[in-house]
Structure formats: structure tokens, C-alpha cells
Design a protein around this motif. Structure first.
Motif, short mmCIF file in Angstrom:
data_model
loop_
_atom_site.label_atom_id
_atom_site.label_comp_id
_atom_site.label_asym_id
_atom_site.label_seq_id
_atom_site.Cartn_x
_atom_site.Cartn_y
_atom_site.Cartn_z
N GLY A 18 0.83 -1.20 0.00
CA GLY A 18 0.00 0.00 0.00
C GLY A 18 0.86 1.24 0.00
N GLU A 19 0.32 2.30 -0.57
CA GLU A 19 1.09 3.55 -0.68
C GLU A 19 0.79 4.53 0.45
N ALA A 20 -0.25 4.29 1.22
CA ALA A 20 -0.63 5.20 2.30
C ALA A 20 0.18 4.87 3.56
N PRO A 21 0.22 5.77 4.54
CA PRO A 21 0.97 5.53 5.78
C PRO A 21 0.24 4.56 6.71
N ILE A 22 -0.03 3.37 6.19
CA ILE A 22 -0.72 2.30 6.90
C ILE A 22 0.09 1.03 6.72
N ASN A 23 0.27 0.26 7.81
CA ASN A 23 0.85 -1.07 7.71
C ASN A 23 -0.22 -2.08 8.09
N SER A 24 -0.53 -3.00 7.20
CA SER A 24 -1.59 -3.97 7.42
C SER A 24 -1.04 -5.38 7.30
N ILE A 25 -1.17 -6.15 8.38
CA ILE A 25 -0.62 -7.50 8.44
C ILE A 25 -1.69 -8.50 8.05
N GLN A 26 -1.39 -9.36 7.09
CA GLN A 26 -2.33 -10.38 6.67
C GLN A 26 -2.29 -11.53 7.66
N CYS A 27 -3.45 -11.91 8.20
CA CYS A 27 -3.50 -12.91 9.28
C CYS A 27 -4.25 -14.18 8.90
N GLY A 28 -5.30 -14.09 8.12
CA GLY A 28 -6.10 -15.26 7.76
C GLY A 28 -7.37 -15.35 8.56
N SER A 29 -7.49 -16.33 9.41
CA SER A 29 -8.72 -16.60 10.14
C SER A 29 -9.01 -15.54 11.20
N LYS A 30 -10.26 -15.55 11.69
CA LYS A 30 -10.62 -14.66 12.79
C LYS A 30 -9.78 -14.95 14.02
N GLU A 31 -9.59 -16.24 14.29
CA GLU A 31 -8.82 -16.62 15.48
C GLU A 31 -7.38 -16.13 15.39
N ALA A 32 -6.75 -16.31 14.24
CA ALA A 32 -5.36 -15.87 14.07
C ALA A 32 -5.24 -14.36 14.19
N THR A 33 -6.25 -13.66 13.69
CA THR A 33 -6.26 -12.20 13.77
C THR A 33 -6.35 -11.74 15.21
N PHE A 34 -7.24 -12.35 15.98
CA PHE A 34 -7.40 -11.98 17.39
C PHE A 34 -6.16 -12.34 18.20
N ILE A 35 -5.55 -13.48 17.88
CA ILE A 35 -4.36 -13.91 18.62
C ILE A 35 -3.22 -12.90 18.42
N LEU A 36 -3.02 -12.43 17.19
CA LEU A 36 -1.96 -11.46 16.95
C LEU A 36 -2.27 -10.14 17.67
N ALA A 37 -3.53 -9.71 17.61
CA ALA A 37 -3.91 -8.49 18.33
C ALA A 37 -3.65 -8.64 19.83
N LYS A 38 -3.90 -9.84 20.37
CA LYS A 38 -3.65 -10.11 21.79
C LYS A 38 -2.15 -10.08 22.10
N MET A 39 -1.34 -10.65 21.23
CA MET A 39 0.11 -10.65 21.44
C MET A 39 0.65 -9.22 21.47
N LEU A 40 0.17 -8.40 20.57
CA LEU A 40 0.59 -6.99 20.56
C LEU A 40 0.10 -6.28 21.81
N TYR A 41 -1.15 -6.54 22.17
CA TYR A 41 -1.75 -5.91 23.35
C TYR A 41 -0.96 -6.25 24.62
N ASP A 42 -0.61 -7.51 24.75
CA ASP A 42 0.13 -7.95 25.94
C ASP A 42 1.50 -7.30 26.04
N GLN A 43 2.04 -6.88 24.90
CA GLN A 43 3.34 -6.22 24.89
C GLN A 43 3.24 -4.70 24.85
N GLY A 44 2.01 -4.18 25.02
CA GLY A 44 1.85 -2.74 25.16
C GLY A 44 1.58 -1.99 23.87
#
Length: 391
Positions: free
Chosen positions: A321-347
Motif C-alpha cells: 500500500g502507498e498510504a501511511p498504513i501497515n496492514s498484516i495479513q492474518c487469515g482466520s478470525k482466530e489468528a487475527t485476534f491472537i496477533l492483536a492479543k500478542m501486541l496488546y500484551d506487549q503494550g
């Protein structure tokens, strides 16, 4: 039993949150969008908000809002057509129209309302609306409400769009609708070419510049400036709740159309006007963009690139993407939530997207590093992201 049957229809699928032991939505904010934010009283780095230019807590913007409240109160308790049309309201309309280079502008409580109210006011059963299949929900909902024929085209695919236009004959009016920046991935529409196709086939272009206004273009004026589109005769909408650091939405275009919408767009006519604080704060943001955009945009781009490099080093799949956005491809709903949780736990607070915001099994986590963040915070976030990816 009929009431049980009714309420049973509204059960939520809570499995993704149960698998991740985390619900990333409706997180309680205990602070404003400062360099560090408080979420449930925990200090975190904000990579979730749309505060691109970092002006939501700028002292000049806050002062303008406070002064407006002192003069006008918190609300004028009326729709714009009645008591809500203050001098602040009129002045901001004029400044925004000038900012994006169009004749006139109207302001609504949100861009969702702008996009919902627009199409039912200008289109009907005799018309056809062609839209990018990845367009925002507010555009699609507004299009469906118009009661006209609709056709999606493949995302940013000019060849597919032209094929539909070639076959679209016999309608009173054909519209082509897209966004400037697609917020779940950061791709930018080839809008100049879309406008050219509209001219060729006598269609009317409609652009939602919500993630472009205040970000794209040499002076932050959005997609029309970014792609050198002059004498634009289509319709323009945008949110004031992202880079513009406030709330509300706008519709801009030729005077004849805007004058009509002032009386026949129900989402405007029957909605309480934007508050004085919002109007004055947005005007202050425009003044800051006018004088400081180059410096602010430089920080925004630098931060985006630093986060991007950490994602690549961490082995994440990052959508182009050309905009100032970084978007990580995750796949399933569960995988998406798990990554969000990992980031959340690390602040790190992020924005996860699952269906219906994105296609099924095409979940992604979006990261936006606003220009208000400190260099240390961005470096800390980059280190955390790379560590998570390599773990």
C-alpha cells in the motif's frame, strides 16, 4: 416463546475471543491520544487510532475548542437548517471547500451519515451505481438504500471497470464509487484514471477521501491534489475524524448539487449540527496543516517505514500500500485476534479486521503510527513487533 425466538437471533460468535482469550473491540480508553495512551489504565503505544497527523490533542486545537465552548456553549441544539447553522459552521464549510478545491461543502455528524444520505438523495431506480468491491461499509449501505441497480468491480481494476461501463447503457445516470485510501490495507485508488473513464462513458465519479484528506498531496489536500485532478465535476466525501483530528463528515461538489442536498438530504436536515468545539477544532487543524504539513507528514512517513521494516524483519506478511498504513495479513478470525492479543500484551494497541469488514479468512491487523508519537515510542514498538514475529 416468540420473544425468545426474537432475541436468540442476535447471539454473537464469541469463539475467536475465547480462543485468543482476548476481545480486541470496545477497549476502554482512559486517556486522550497522547504519545502514550491509557487502556484499562495500562500504558500503551497507540498504533490503532486514525490520528495520522497527531493533532487530536494538540494544544492549539484544544484551545480553539475550549474558546468555542465558552462563546457558544456545548451545542446549539438544532439542525443546520434551524438553529445549528452558526458562523463557525458556515466558515468551516467555506474553508473545507477551498481546501479540497471544490465549489461548496456541507457538514454532517459523520462521514457514515454523509455516505448513507448521499445516494438516496441523488440516485433512484432508473440509475446504476458501480462501486469498488472493497469500498467502505458506509458507501455500500448508502448505495443499497438508494434502490438503484448496483454492480461491483474488482478492486482497483480499471479494465474490469471499463468493461462494466461499456455494457451499462439505458440508465438515466451511471455513478462510479470508490475510496481514495482503502483503510484495511493502505492501497490507493487510481482515481485519475477512474475519472477519465467516467468522462469517456459519461458516468459521474464519487470519491470517499476519508483516509486521504490531510494525508495525501503535497499540502495535505487529499486525493485530488495527490493525483493532479483538476476541475473535478464529481462528488467528494470525507471524514473529519481521522487526519482532521475531530469528528463529522463532509460532502463537497458543485454548488447546484450542494444547494439541493441542503434541503433534501435527510441525514443533514434532520441531524443536530456539529458542536461548536468540533467546528472550531477542525478549523484550527486546517490552519496547522496549512503551515506545518511538510514537517508533520515527514514524521508520519518515517514512522510508517520504521514499523514496516520491523514487520518484514519479523517475518509478517504485510499488504502492499502507498498510504501511511501497515496492514498484516492474518487469515482466520482466530489468528487475527491472537496477533492483536500478542501486541496488546506487549503494550501495543492495534486494529484487527475480520468479516464483514474484510472477506472471510482474510483477517488483518492494521498499524498506524501517528505523527504525535515520539521517536522512542516508535522504536520501542518496532522492537516489540520484530520480537513477536521472530518468537
Amino acid at each position: 416463546m416468540y420473544l425468545n425466538d426474537f432475541y436468540n437471533r442476535f447471539s454473537l460468535d464469541e469463539r475467536p475471543a475465547e480462543v485468543a482469550c482476548h476481545n480486541p473491540y470496545y477497549q476502554r480508553m482512559d486517556s486522550g491520544l497522547d504519545a502514550k495512551i491509557l487502556v484499562h489504565k495500562h500504558t500503551m503505544i497507540d498504533l490503532a487510532s486514525n490520528n495520522y497527523l497527531g493533532l487530536a490533542t494538540d494544544e492549539r486545537v484544544k484551545l480553539a475548542a475550549v474558546q468555542a465552548v465558552q462563546k457558544y456553549g456545548v451545542s446549539l441544539c438544532g439542525t443546520p437548517i434551524a438553529t445549528g447553522y452558526s458562523d463557525l459552521y458556515q466558515r468551516l464549510e467555506e474553508k473545507l471547500a477551498n481546501f479540497v478545491g471544490l465549489e461548496e461543502t456541507i457538514l454532517l455528524p459523520s462521514c457514515y451519515q454523509a455516505n448513507n444520505g448521499l445516494f438516496s438523495s441523488i440516485a433512484g431506480p432508473q440509475d446504476l451505481i458501480i462501486f469498488d468491491r472493497c469500498a467502505h461499509s458506509s458507501l455500500i449501505q448508502g448505495i443499497k438504500a438508494a434502490g438503484c441497480k448496483i454492480r461491483p468491480f474488482l478492486h482497483n481494476n480499471l479494465e474490469h471497470l471499463e468493461g462494466i461501463l461499456q455494457r451499462s447503457v439505458g440508465y438515466r445516470q451511471v455513478f462510479v464509487v470508490t475510496e481514495s485510501v482503502f483503510s484495511t490495507e493502505g492501497s490507493v485508488a487510481p482515481f485519475k484514471e477512474i475519472v477519465q473513464l467516467c468522462e469517456k462513458y459519461q458516468a459521474l465519479p464519487v470519491i470517499d477521501d476519508s483516509h486521504g484528506i490531510g494525508v495525501l498531496g503535497g499540502s495535505g489536500r487529499g486525493i485530488l491534489e495527490e493525483q493532479g485532478i483538476s476541475r473535478y465535476r464529481g462528488v467528494y466525501t470525507a471524514s473529519l475524524g481521522k487526519a482532521m483530528a475531530s469528528s463529522g463528515g463532509m460532502i463537497s461538489g458543485e454548488k447546484r448539487l450542494i444547494d439541493y442536498l441542503k434541503y433534501y438530504c435527510p441525514h443533514l436536515v434532520y441531524s443536530t449540527a456539529l458542536s461548536p468545539a468540533v467546528l472550531a477544532g477542525t478549523e484550527a487543524v486546517l490552519d496547522i496543516i496549512h503551515s506545518e504539513f511538510g514537517t508533520i507528514k515527514g514524521r508520519l512517513v518515517t514512522y510508517q517505514q520504521e514499523i514496516y521494516k520491523s514487520l518484514v524483519k519479523g517475518g509478517f506478511t504485510v499488504l502492499p500500500g502507498e498510504a501511511p498504513i501497515n496492514s498484516i495479513q492474518c487469515g482466520s478470525k482466530e489468528a487475527t485476534f491472537i496477533l492483536a492479543k500478542m501486541l496488546y500484551d506487549q503494550g501495543i494497541l492495534s486494529t484487527p479486521f475480520i468479516e464483514p469488514s474484510v472477506p472471510i479468512n482474510d483477517g488483518r491487523v492494521r498499524l498506524i503510527a501517528g505523527a504525535n508519537l515520539s521517536e522512542d515510542s516508535v522504536a520501542e514498538a518496532a522492537e516489540i513487533i520484530q520480537r513477536i514475529g521472530c518468537s
